[in-house]
Scaffold this motif. Sequence first.
Motif, PDB file in Angstrom:
ATOM      1  N   TYR A  44       0.825  -1.207   0.000  1.00 45.70           N
ATOM      2  CA  TYR A  44       0.000   0.000   0.000  1.00 45.70           C
ATOM      3  C   TYR A  44       0.865   1.266   0.000  1.00 45.70           C
ATOM      4  O   TYR A  44       0.346   2.374   0.213  1.00 45.70           O
ATOM      5  N   THR A  45       2.164   1.122  -0.218  1.00 43.68           N
ATOM      6  CA  THR A  45       3.052   2.290  -0.233  1.00 43.68           C
ATOM      7  C   THR A  45       3.878   2.333  -1.522  1.00 43.68           C
ATOM      8  O   THR A  45       4.968   2.893  -1.543  1.00 43.68           O
ATOM      9  N   THR A  46       3.352   1.738  -2.580  1.00 47.48           N
ATOM     10  CA  THR A  46       4.064   1.720  -3.855  1.00 47.48           C
ATOM     11  C   THR A  46       3.923   3.059  -4.578  1.00 47.48           C
ATOM     12  O   THR A  46       3.172   3.943  -4.150  1.00 47.48           O
ATOM     13  N   ARG A  47       4.625   3.184  -5.694  1.00 48.64           N
ATOM     14  CA  ARG A  47       4.552   4.396  -6.495  1.00 48.64           C
ATOM     15  C   ARG A  47       3.135   4.659  -6.984  1.00 48.64           C
ATOM     16  O   ARG A  47       2.698   5.811  -7.074  1.00 48.64           O
ATOM     17  N   LEU A  48       2.411   3.584  -7.287  1.00 46.34           N
ATOM     18  CA  LEU A  48       1.038   3.758  -7.745  1.00 46.34           C
ATOM     19  C   LEU A  48       0.178   4.429  -6.682  1.00 46.34           C
ATOM     20  O   LEU A  48      -0.632   5.313  -6.980  1.00 46.34           O
ATOM     21  N   TRP A  49       0.360   4.019  -5.420  1.00 46.41           N
ATOM     22  CA  TRP A  49      -0.424   4.634  -4.344  1.00 46.41           C
ATOM     23  C   TRP A  49      -0.035   6.096  -4.156  1.00 46.41           C
ATOM     24  O   TRP A  49      -0.883   6.932  -3.838  1.00 46.41           O
ATOM     25  N   SER A  50       1.225   6.409  -4.374  1.00 41.82           N
ATOM     26  CA  SER A  50       1.656   7.812  -4.292  1.00 41.82           C
ATOM     27  C   SER A  50       0.957   8.631  -5.369  1.00 41.82           C
ATOM     28  O   SER A  50       0.525   9.765  -5.134  1.00 41.82           O
ATOM     29  N   THR A  51       0.819   8.052  -6.558  1.00 39.28           N
ATOM     30  CA  THR A  51       0.150   8.744  -7.657  1.00 39.28           C
ATOM     31  C   THR A  51      -1.341   8.883  -7.389  1.00 39.28           C
ATOM     32  O   THR A  51      -1.933   9.951  -7.589  1.00 39.28           O
ATOM     33  N   ALA A  52      -1.955   7.799  -6.922  1.00 36.38           N
ATOM     34  CA  ALA A  52      -3.398   7.805  -6.686  1.00 36.38           C
ATOM     35  C   ALA A  52      -3.795   8.789  -5.585  1.00 36.38           C
ATOM     36  O   ALA A  52      -4.782   9.517  -5.711  1.00 36.38           O
ATOM     37  N   THR A  53      -3.016   8.808  -4.508  1.00 34.89           N
ATOM     38  CA  THR A  53      -3.376   9.657  -3.369  1.00 34.89           C
ATOM     39  C   THR A  53      -2.766  11.047  -3.435  1.00 34.89           C
ATOM     40  O   THR A  53      -3.200  11.950  -2.729  1.00 34.89           O
ATOM     41  N   GLY A  54      -1.710  11.206  -4.261  1.00 33.84           N
ATOM     42  CA  GLY A  54      -1.016  12.489  -4.317  1.00 33.84           C
ATOM     43  C   GLY A  54      -0.083  12.687  -3.144  1.00 33.84           C
ATOM     44  O   GLY A  54       0.329  13.801  -2.837  1.00 33.84           O
ATOM     45  N   TYR A  55       0.280  11.593  -2.471  1.00 30.83           N
ATOM     46  CA  TYR A  55       1.101  11.683  -1.268  1.00 30.83           C
ATOM     47  C   TYR A  55       2.069  10.503  -1.242  1.00 30.83           C
ATOM     48  O   TYR A  55       1.649   9.344  -1.306  1.00 30.83           O
ATOM     49  N   HIS A  56       3.361  10.795  -1.125  1.00 30.28           N
ATOM     50  CA  HIS A  56       4.354   9.727  -1.054  1.00 30.28           C
ATOM     51  C   HIS A  56       4.539   9.310   0.398  1.00 30.28           C
ATOM     52  O   HIS A  56       4.854  10.127   1.263  1.00 30.28           O
ATOM     53  N   GLN A  57       4.326   8.042   0.665  1.00 30.52           N
ATOM     54  CA  GLN A  57       4.477   7.523   2.022  1.00 30.52           C
ATOM     55  C   GLN A  57       5.288   6.241   1.996  1.00 30.52           C
ATOM     56  O   GLN A  57       4.917   5.259   1.331  1.00 30.52           O
ATOM     57  N   GLU A  58       6.390   6.225   2.700  1.00 26.11           N
ATOM     58  CA  GLU A  58       7.222   5.031   2.798  1.00 26.11           C
ATOM     59  C   GLU A  58       6.574   4.028   3.752  1.00 26.11           C
ATOM     60  O   GLU A  58       5.837   4.397   4.669  1.00 26.11           O
ATOM     61  N   TYR A  59       6.868   2.752   3.524  1.00 24.36           N
ATOM     62  CA  TYR A  59       6.436   1.717   4.460  1.00 24.36           C
ATOM     63  C   TYR A  59       7.280   1.848   5.723  1.00 24.36           C
ATOM     64  O   TYR A  59       8.504   1.946   5.658  1.00 24.36           O
ATOM     65  N   ILE A  60       6.629   1.873   6.873  1.00 27.38           N
ATOM     66  CA  ILE A  60       7.321   2.102   8.134  1.00 27.38           C
ATOM     67  C   ILE A  60       7.687   0.764   8.761  1.00 27.38           C
ATOM     68  O   ILE A  60       6.822   0.000   9.191  1.00 27.38           O
ATOM     69  N   GLU A  61       8.986   0.496   8.808  1.00 26.22           N
ATOM     70  CA  GLU A  61       9.477  -0.758   9.371  1.00 26.22           C
ATOM     71  C   GLU A  61       9.962  -0.544  10.809  1.00 26.22           C
ATOM     72  O   GLU A  61      10.036   0.585  11.289  1.00 26.22           O
ATOM     73  N   GLY A  62      10.263  -1.642  11.455  1.00 24.83           N
ATOM     74  CA  GLY A  62      10.760  -1.532  12.829  1.00 24.83           C
ATOM     75  C   GLY A  62       9.715  -1.926  13.842  1.00 24.83           C
ATOM     76  O   GLY A  62       8.870  -2.795  13.593  1.00 24.83           O
TER      77      GLY A  62
END
Length: 298
Positions: A44-62
Amino acid sequence: MTNDEFMSELETALEFIQNVERQNPNKSAYEIANILRGYTRKNYTTRLWSTATGYHQEYIEGEFQGKLNGDVLLSGETTDFGHFLASLSDQINQPGVQWSDLTQWTADHTAWAGDIGSAIIVYRTQYETLAVKSLSEALTRFARDSDYTADVAACVIGSLINSGRYHSVSQAITDYNSTAYSQQVKKFIQQRFDGKFQGNKLKNPAAVEAKMAQVIFFFVRLSNAPDIVASMKDFWQSPDQLKLSNIVQPQRSDILAGTLHFLAHLVKFGGWEPLIFQPYRVPRTKWLGSLNQVTVNP
């Protein structure tokens, strides 16, 4: 898992969301929803989702990796919470005139239409490790009740936030959770498809189904872009695994099967009377036309 455990999962998720909101006091609900997407699933944090939502969000690990993934009891029904949050991030309007405003049409594609369309694509492409024997089986696997409850929640809560009634994601979720799901599905159909009700009877099912079918049709047509499908479900690990180059054009029977599958969920959980109607489509459109009468039971 018992209902009490599901409810506890929701309470834990809401506490986590409230903490994220406190840590980001100057961010809008749109920004918060997209940040929360980082705590769901990596796909849910791929480039496509960034394009669809207009917001770049990295997957939060840890420590908090996947913190908001999993099922909860929302509005009285089991809901895929990660799917809900991902879809919600594409429902909320970005403040001001922004790129995301130009991609609002994807809101259906990252919710109910994407679930149904994904099932159709899996069945028609017959990807070897996900092979299914029938479209019905594909819909059962890729468009579960917990997916649909997530889709309805994302649409209704997104509308609540866009209306200006709520400025925080956690408040909107809490309010939504206080109303039975049967009322939420009715609200969803009224808001998104201009559904007309008389008591528990949907009076214009053909018109509602027509609008659903149009959206699913375009999603499936867009499936020649593998990222679209790969981003929708975590069953696929890489777009390269999908062999979509030879996908057929959407078949009317597939689209109808998908919309009837969704309507069956809504009839069942909404407590509606059975739907009996003759699907009809826009004249002069090749894939659309008159169809035999159908019945949708709870």
